[in-house]
Structure formats: C-alpha cells, structure tokens
Design a protein around this motif. Structure first.
Motif, PDB file in Angstrom:
ATOM      1  N   ARG A 214       0.685  -1.397   0.326  1.00 32.94           N
ATOM      2  CA  ARG A 214       0.035   0.068   0.111  1.00 32.94           C
ATOM      3  C   ARG A 214       0.704   1.213   0.002  1.00 32.94           C
ATOM      4  O   ARG A 214       0.517   2.464  -0.542  1.00 32.94           O
ATOM      5  CB  ARG A 214      -0.958  -0.115   1.263  1.00 32.94           C
ATOM      6  CG  ARG A 214      -1.769   1.400   1.187  1.00 32.94           C
ATOM      7  CD  ARG A 214      -2.776   1.009   2.474  1.00 32.94           C
ATOM      8  NE  ARG A 214      -3.238   2.392   2.671  1.00 32.94           N
ATOM      9  CZ  ARG A 214      -2.803   3.756   3.358  1.00 32.94           C
ATOM     10  NH1 ARG A 214      -1.408   3.529   3.770  1.00 32.94           N
ATOM     11  NH2 ARG A 214      -3.528   4.656   3.632  1.00 32.94           N
ATOM     12  N   GLY A 215       2.118   1.213   0.822  1.00 33.52           N
ATOM     13  CA  GLY A 215       2.755   2.397   0.828  1.00 33.52           C
ATOM     14  C   GLY A 215       2.371   3.093   2.297  1.00 33.52           C
ATOM     15  O   GLY A 215       1.390   2.697   3.036  1.00 33.52           O
ATOM     16  N   PHE A 227      17.283   9.872  -1.340  1.00 28.19           N
ATOM     17  CA  PHE A 227      16.248   9.168  -0.597  1.00 28.19           C
ATOM     18  C   PHE A 227      14.890   9.768  -0.807  1.00 28.19           C
ATOM     19  O   PHE A 227      13.799   9.040  -0.735  1.00 28.19           O
ATOM     20  CB  PHE A 227      16.416   9.459   0.998  1.00 28.19           C
ATOM     21  CG  PHE A 227      15.433   8.669   1.801  1.00 28.19           C
ATOM     22  CD1 PHE A 227      15.617   7.490   2.032  1.00 28.19           C
ATOM     23  CD2 PHE A 227      14.323   9.569   2.198  1.00 28.19           C
ATOM     24  CE1 PHE A 227      14.234   6.994   2.888  1.00 28.19           C
ATOM     25  CE2 PHE A 227      13.353   8.910   2.960  1.00 28.19           C
ATOM     26  CZ  PHE A 227      13.205   7.793   3.456  1.00 28.19           C
ATOM     27  N   THR A 228      14.968  11.107  -1.134  1.00 29.39           N
ATOM     28  CA  THR A 228      13.693  11.848  -1.516  1.00 29.39           C
ATOM     29  C   THR A 228      12.498  11.133  -2.540  1.00 29.39           C
ATOM     30  O   THR A 228      11.750  10.784  -2.633  1.00 29.39           O
ATOM     31  CB  THR A 228      13.815  13.161  -1.552  1.00 29.39           C
ATOM     32  OG1 THR A 228      14.547  13.873  -0.460  1.00 29.39           O
ATOM     33  CG2 THR A 228      12.541  14.041  -2.114  1.00 29.39           C
ATOM     34  N   GLY A 229      13.406  10.859  -3.761  1.00 30.86           N
ATOM     35  CA  GLY A 229      12.709  10.353  -4.666  1.00 30.86           C
ATOM     36  C   GLY A 229      12.252   8.779  -4.480  1.00 30.86           C
ATOM     37  O   GLY A 229      11.237   8.561  -4.866  1.00 30.86           O
ATOM     38  N   SER A 234       7.264   5.547  -2.554  1.00 33.16           N
ATOM     39  CA  SER A 234       6.767   4.779  -1.333  1.00 33.16           C
ATOM     40  C   SER A 234       5.407   5.134  -0.844  1.00 33.16           C
ATOM     41  O   SER A 234       5.022   4.683   0.157  1.00 33.16           O
ATOM     42  CB  SER A 234       7.991   4.314  -0.421  1.00 33.16           C
ATOM     43  OG  SER A 234       9.068   4.093  -1.108  1.00 33.16           O
ATOM     44  N   LEU A 235       5.027   6.221  -1.262  1.00 30.13           N
ATOM     45  CA  LEU A 235       4.092   6.771  -0.710  1.00 30.13           C
ATOM     46  C   LEU A 235       2.673   6.103  -1.203  1.00 30.13           C
ATOM     47  O   LEU A 235       2.557   5.667  -2.166  1.00 30.13           O
ATOM     48  CB  LEU A 235       3.747   8.352  -0.889  1.00 30.13           C
ATOM     49  CG  LEU A 235       4.495   9.303  -0.181  1.00 30.13           C
ATOM     50  CD1 LEU A 235       4.216  10.812  -0.909  1.00 30.13           C
ATOM     51  CD2 LEU A 235       4.086   9.420   1.202  1.00 30.13           C
ATOM     52  N   ASP A 258       5.358   9.765  -9.571  1.00 33.75           N
ATOM     53  CA  ASP A 258       5.034   9.573  -8.319  1.00 33.75           C
ATOM     54  C   ASP A 258       4.119  10.634  -7.518  1.00 33.75           C
ATOM     55  O   ASP A 258       3.736  10.440  -6.608  1.00 33.75           O
ATOM     56  CB  ASP A 258       6.509   9.277  -7.463  1.00 33.75           C
ATOM     57  CG  ASP A 258       7.223   7.848  -8.233  1.00 33.75           C
ATOM     58  OD1 ASP A 258       6.256   7.277  -8.513  1.00 33.75           O
ATOM     59  OD2 ASP A 258       8.173   8.004  -8.172  1.00 33.75           O
ATOM     60  N   VAL A 259       4.468  11.712  -8.006  1.00 37.08           N
ATOM     61  CA  VAL A 259       3.677  12.769  -7.335  1.00 37.08           C
ATOM     62  C   VAL A 259       2.329  12.881  -8.176  1.00 37.08           C
ATOM     63  O   VAL A 259       1.287  12.921  -7.255  1.00 37.08           O
ATOM     64  CB  VAL A 259       4.293  14.392  -7.575  1.00 37.08           C
ATOM     65  CG1 VAL A 259       3.370  15.402  -6.932  1.00 37.08           C
ATOM     66  CG2 VAL A 259       5.849  14.465  -7.142  1.00 37.08           C
ATOM     67  N   ILE A 260       2.299  12.665  -9.273  1.00 36.60           N
ATOM     68  CA  ILE A 260       0.877  13.053  -9.858  1.00 36.60           C
ATOM     69  C   ILE A 260       0.137  11.952  -9.681  1.00 36.60           C
ATOM     70  O   ILE A 260      -1.262  11.884  -9.216  1.00 36.60           O
ATOM     71  CB  ILE A 260       1.212  13.239 -11.527  1.00 36.60           C
ATOM     72  CG1 ILE A 260       1.928  14.504 -11.988  1.00 36.60           C
ATOM     73  CG2 ILE A 260      -0.189  13.074 -12.247  1.00 36.60           C
ATOM     74  CD1 ILE A 260       2.217  14.554 -13.289  1.00 36.60           C
ATOM     75  N   TRP A 261       0.383  10.620  -9.908  1.00 34.17           N
ATOM     76  CA  TRP A 261      -0.446   9.583  -9.897  1.00 34.17           C
ATOM     77  C   TRP A 261      -0.868   9.257  -8.297  1.00 34.17           C
ATOM     78  O   TRP A 261      -1.862   8.481  -8.274  1.00 34.17           O
ATOM     79  CB  TRP A 261       0.332   8.192 -10.686  1.00 34.17           C
ATOM     80  CG  TRP A 261       0.482   8.427 -11.981  1.00 34.17           C
ATOM     81  CD1 TRP A 261       0.009   9.379 -12.803  1.00 34.17           C
ATOM     82  CD2 TRP A 261       1.390   7.671 -13.042  1.00 34.17           C
ATOM     83  NE1 TRP A 261       0.227   9.289 -13.949  1.00 34.17           N
ATOM     84  CE2 TRP A 261       1.119   8.343 -14.231  1.00 34.17           C
ATOM     85  CE3 TRP A 261       2.174   6.770 -12.855  1.00 34.17           C
ATOM     86  CZ2 TRP A 261       1.813   7.808 -15.295  1.00 34.17           C
ATOM     87  CZ3 TRP A 261       2.711   5.951 -13.679  1.00 34.17           C
ATOM     88  CH2 TRP A 261       2.745   6.534 -14.992  1.00 34.17           C
ATOM     89  N   ARG A 262      -0.081   9.774  -7.546  1.00 32.48           N
ATOM     90  CA  ARG A 262      -0.569   9.361  -6.057  1.00 32.48           C
ATOM     91  C   ARG A 262      -1.436  10.576  -5.485  1.00 32.48           C
ATOM     92  O   ARG A 262      -1.431  10.582  -4.328  1.00 32.48           O
ATOM     93  CB  ARG A 262       0.649   8.930  -5.272  1.00 32.48           C
ATOM     94  CG  ARG A 262       1.539   7.809  -5.542  1.00 32.48           C
ATOM     95  CD  ARG A 262       2.926   7.526  -4.827  1.00 32.48           C
ATOM     96  NE  ARG A 262       3.386   6.178  -4.859  1.00 32.48           N
ATOM     97  CZ  ARG A 262       3.852   5.640  -5.855  1.00 32.48           C
ATOM     98  NH1 ARG A 262       3.714   6.422  -6.924  1.00 32.48           N
ATOM     99  NH2 ARG A 262       4.381   4.405  -5.822  1.00 32.48           N
TER     100      ARG A 262
END
Length: 331
Positions: A214-215, A227-229, A234-235, A258-262
């Motif tokens: 799930r994240g 680490f940030t990427g 992992s969100l 990873d920003v848009i889709w989450r």
C-alpha cells in the motif's frame, strides 16, 4: 569562563576553546549555567560557512542545551536552581550559543524542566530537536491521524528516532525507519522499532513488504538526496512528504508521476512556520510524553567541551546511533 568560539569558517579545527568574560546578571534576563550542550548538524552547517545568514564572526556555536538557573534577573516563576532547556531561536547562528559555561537568556527562550527528569535524558531528547520536528511535521503539516502509517528514515539520527517514537505515541498503526548498516538495524529492532536495513533491501521493497504494497501515508524526510525520490515512490495514494533536512544531500531526483499518480503533497519544514504559542504547547506536550516514559532518547557519546571539533566530526562522519553532547566544564 570557557567557551568554544569560531573566528573563521572552515574545518573542525576552527572550533577553538577560549576564555571569555562571563555575562553579568541583568534585570529581566536569566543567567544559566550550562551543563550539557547538544551537537547538531546545524552547528556543522554554521561552522563550515554554509549558512549565509549566520551572525558575523566571532561566534559561540551551540543551538541548544540543558543548564541551571543561577540568577533569575528578578523574574517571578523562575527560581534559582531550576533546571532548564535552552531552546530559543537563533542561538549559535545569530547570537552566541550554548557551547559556553554561562549564557544570559531571554525568558521565552527557556523551558523549565519537570522534577525527576534526568539531565542526560533531557539532553538526548532535545539535541537535534528530532522529537519536536517530528511532532510538528505530523500534527501541523501532515494532518496525521491515528491509524495512519509513517516513514521516518535514519533510526540512529534525531529526526528518525524522534519521529518514529512520536508517531507511535500519537497512534500510528505502523512507524517505519531505516538503517544504512545491519548493526544499526539490529540494535533498533532489539529496541522494538520496525526498521528497513538498506544494506539488505531497497527502500521501496521494504516499504512494500511492511505495508502489504500500500505504501505509507506520511514521510518525514530528514535525509534528502537520493532518498527523497525513493520516499515519494513509497507513498500511499494522497500521501504527504514533509522535507525537514538534507543529511544525505541537497539535490534530489524525482519521478513526477510519483507525485501526479499518487496525488502526493510535498511540504517544506522550518521552525519559523510556527507561532511561539504553537512551539510552547508542542514542547509542553512532548515533555509530558517524556515524563510518562513514552520516549527513549539515546546519547551515543559525550565529549568534554574542549573536544567540540572531534565531537562534531564524530556526528557528521561516523553517523553514530544516538545523540552527541558536550559536557560543559564547571567554573
């Protein structure tokens, strides 16, 4: 009095032990005899000259510490002999800090300590302001709710350990940290923490394993760099990453999907975001949690004041498990 002073920006050897006049008592000011002073990454940033807004030299470093009131300047409610935390803004950056025997402080810069608290525990608790950072990041910036999951990397560091323990106290269903070495991971697991050993598996794999794919709902990122990427990836959906530090580097590379889709949110952290009242209330809550035994801060090593350079090197290069503090000498 003895003090550490920077006269030139540069390496660890610029942290020199000097004799300075002790500050005189003053009406409305609190004269504090320092006992233990924390060594923080921010102190290293100031010493190296990488913080352009730092005060002109010479400067006594030290952004925080623990001491005892020796003169209360006539202020009611702060009795001589009371142990206090020095926690005001700007110490060791814009004004002389805590790496000295005596410090003349403003009333609002001090937190009187409840009786029964060990000064070593308090020094470990306050050094690096990891618990306060984690608490504010979760409650004020990430809108954390009990039952959510939290990732705070670097279990041996102030923010990693502090945020994990705060998250658990606030009711997280799972609080995860990371370790760069197996010995750190094993120690943290023995203390009851859920830790991803990055020498054995990737962050993404570890988070997926622990969360069933799930994240996590919140990342409190004190590492930055590479680490940030990985943390963004992992969100969980609609998760939040709060960026609070950059011990792993100032440059990050991310995949924008990873920003848009989450529908992820990225939030920066600075203490100037919070009012004095918010900070006071947060500290009061955290010291209550400490007194009730919810937190277990750790001192990795104590150094005498004159060894401030080696103490800083140990913190930055050896990356110990726990805090590094200076023992301030007696008069």
């Amino acid at each position: 009095m003895k003090a550490i002073q920077i006269s030139d920006f540069g390496g660890y050897d610029t942290l020199r032990l000097v004799d300075l006049p002790a500050p005189a008592p003053a009406a409305g000011k609190i004269l504090v005899r320092m006992r233990l002073a924390g060594v923080n990454p921010l102190d290293d940033t100031v010493r190296s000259g990488a913080l352009p807004s730092a005060r002109q030299l010479p400067l006594v470093p030290g952004t925080g510490g623990v001491g005892e009131i020796v003169d209360n300047g006539g202020v009611e409610g702060l009795e001589v002999g009371t142990n206090v935390v020095v926690a005001g803004r700007g110490y060791g950056m814009f004004r002389d800090g805590t790496w000295q025997e005596y410090l003349l402080a403003e009333v609002q810069d001090l937190i009187p300590l409840p009786g029964g608290l060990d000064l070593q525990d308090v020094a470990a608790f306050t050094t690096g302001v990891g618990y306060l950072t984690g608490y504010l990041a979760l409650t004020e910036l990430a809108s954390f709710k009990p039952g959510q999951t939290v990732l705070a990397p670097g279990i041996g560091g102030a923010v990693g350990l502090g945020t994990v323990e705060v998250a658990n106290r606030l009711g997280a269903s799972l609080a995860i940290s990371t370790a760069s070495r197996t010995d750190k991971a094993e120690r943290a697991r023995a203390e009851g923490h859920e830790v991803i050993d990055l020498s054995q598996e990737s962050l993404r794999d570890g988070v997926a394993r622990l969360t069933g794919g799930r994240g996590v709902d919140v990342v409190v990122d004190g590492v930055g760099g590479w680490f940030t990427g990985e943390a963004l990836a992992s969100l969980a959906s609609e998760g939040t990453l709060v960026s609070v530090g950059y011990s792993g580097g100032k440059q990050a590379s991310i995949n924008v999907t990873d920003v848009i889709w989450r529908s992820a949110r990225i939030q920066g952290f600075m203490f100037t975001l919070f009012s004095a009242q918010t900070l006071t209330e947060a500290n009061a809550t955290l010291f209550q949690y400490l007194a009730e035994g919810a937190f277990h801060p750790t001192i990795a090593r104590s150094f005498p004041l004159q060894d401030a350079g080696e103490a800083t090197r140990h913190l930055i290069e050896d990356r110990p498990y726990g805090r590094v503090v200076l023992e301030v000498p007696g008069a």
